[in-house]
Enzyme design. Sequence first.
Site, PDB file in Angstrom:
ATOM      1  N   TRP A   1      82.488  76.525  11.290  1.00 39.69           N
ATOM      2  CA  TRP A   1      83.867  76.046  11.301  1.00 39.69           C
ATOM      3  C   TRP A   1      84.441  76.196  12.703  1.00 39.69           C
ATOM      4  O   TRP A   1      84.310  77.236  13.349  1.00 39.69           O
ATOM      5  CB  TRP A   1      84.712  76.831  10.301  1.00 39.69           C
ATOM      6  CG  TRP A   1      86.156  76.397  10.314  1.00 39.69           C
ATOM      7  CD1 TRP A   1      87.202  77.025  10.926  1.00 39.69           C
ATOM      8  CD2 TRP A   1      86.700  75.228   9.690  1.00 39.69           C
ATOM      9  NE1 TRP A   1      88.365  76.320  10.738  1.00 39.69           N
ATOM     10  CE2 TRP A   1      88.095  75.212   9.978  1.00 39.69           C
ATOM     11  CE3 TRP A   1      86.147  74.193   8.925  1.00 39.69           C
ATOM     12  CZ2 TRP A   1      88.920  74.200   9.519  1.00 39.69           C
ATOM     13  CZ3 TRP A   1      86.992  73.188   8.473  1.00 39.69           C
ATOM     14  CH2 TRP A   1      88.364  73.203   8.763  1.00 39.69           C
ATOM     15  N   LEU A   2      85.093  75.137  13.202  1.00 38.85           N
ATOM     16  CA  LEU A   2      85.736  75.158  14.508  1.00 38.85           C
ATOM     17  C   LEU A   2      87.246  75.144  14.313  1.00 38.85           C
ATOM     18  O   LEU A   2      87.773  74.236  13.665  1.00 38.85           O
ATOM     19  CB  LEU A   2      85.317  73.948  15.343  1.00 38.85           C
ATOM     20  CG  LEU A   2      83.824  73.802  15.647  1.00 38.85           C
ATOM     21  CD1 LEU A   2      83.566  72.498  16.398  1.00 38.85           C
ATOM     22  CD2 LEU A   2      83.314  74.985  16.445  1.00 38.85           C
TER      23      LEU A   2
ATOM     24  N   ASP B   1      78.905  59.129  22.028  1.00 37.55           N
ATOM     25  CA  ASP B   1      79.960  58.500  21.213  1.00 37.55           C
ATOM     26  C   ASP B   1      81.265  59.242  21.452  1.00 37.55           C
ATOM     27  O   ASP B   1      81.950  59.669  20.517  1.00 37.55           O
ATOM     28  CB  ASP B   1      79.566  58.553  19.737  1.00 37.55           C
ATOM     29  CG  ASP B   1      80.427  57.650  18.854  1.00 37.55           C
ATOM     30  OD1 ASP B   1      81.167  56.817  19.406  1.00 37.55           O
ATOM     31  OD2 ASP B   1      80.367  57.789  17.620  1.00 37.55           O
TER      32      ASP B   1
END
Length: 297
Positions: free
Chosen positions: A99-100, A201
């Site tokens: 999780w960031l 991207d």
Amino acid sequence: MDSSLQEALVAPNGLLAGETLESVHPVSGGCIHRAWRLSLRGGRTVFAKSGTSQAIDLFEVEADALESLHDHASPELLVVPRPLGFCQTEAHAVLLLPWLELGAGNATALGRGLALLHQRSSVAPESHRFGWHRDGFIGAGPQPGGWRDRWGDAFTELRLLPQLKLGRSWGLNLEDCLPLLEALASHLNRLLITPSLVHGDLWGGNAGALSDGRGTIFDPAAWWAHHEVDLAMTHLFGGFSKDFYRAYNSVIPAQQGFEDRIEIYNFYHLLNHANLFGGGYIEQSKACLRSLVRRLI
């Protein structure tokens, strides 16, 4: 998240074997798959991306790219989440990542960290050819693997040509495009470039600042390329500040001719968006094609 997928994750042979799911909350932002915040007993939090079982190919490619970027990043400045694993059930596929915690800090660490990734990877032992070792994806579109010794050949043959072939479905005449591909290849082959590992991207939705001030990038379409392709895409949809560019250029100064190459490199992304979404991207792609023909032929 489907209850059967939750059960599969915490099963004895699951990615979260031995853990207890306390809560599962949807996370916004994805346009292809669904995203979730998984809270585990003991306080650990995990990010999950899920889709149909057919999504396993995309998740495998993404995990591979994240591993490579993670290995070349400077973690004190730039966090690339290292995959925790991916799996497939009869009905679903899932990719687990740390999780960031995103914040609202400035983009200095992101810019400097990205430049160091490009710079350090360019002197890595594997940095000797342009391309990627496997077929992959750019969003939901195909991004072929393969290798080329010269940059212009790699960009035109591995990136532009496959997209132009797909563009025949909305009216592109491939034969008319071949002289431009030849001119682009010749133009880019003259550049003296060492391959760098790039995100591939890099629009604003795939990068950010963490709550601790570091930058982060995710959802890559990585390959070994000219480092400018990442910078060029940051100009396509906006969202990157002057602090980001100043920090990047403090490590890798802007190269002569970069402003002219932005249009060339973003032609790839316009074509991909036209092939995926149609609409106004088709006209943008055609306008870019005409502009490049005027410039180079």
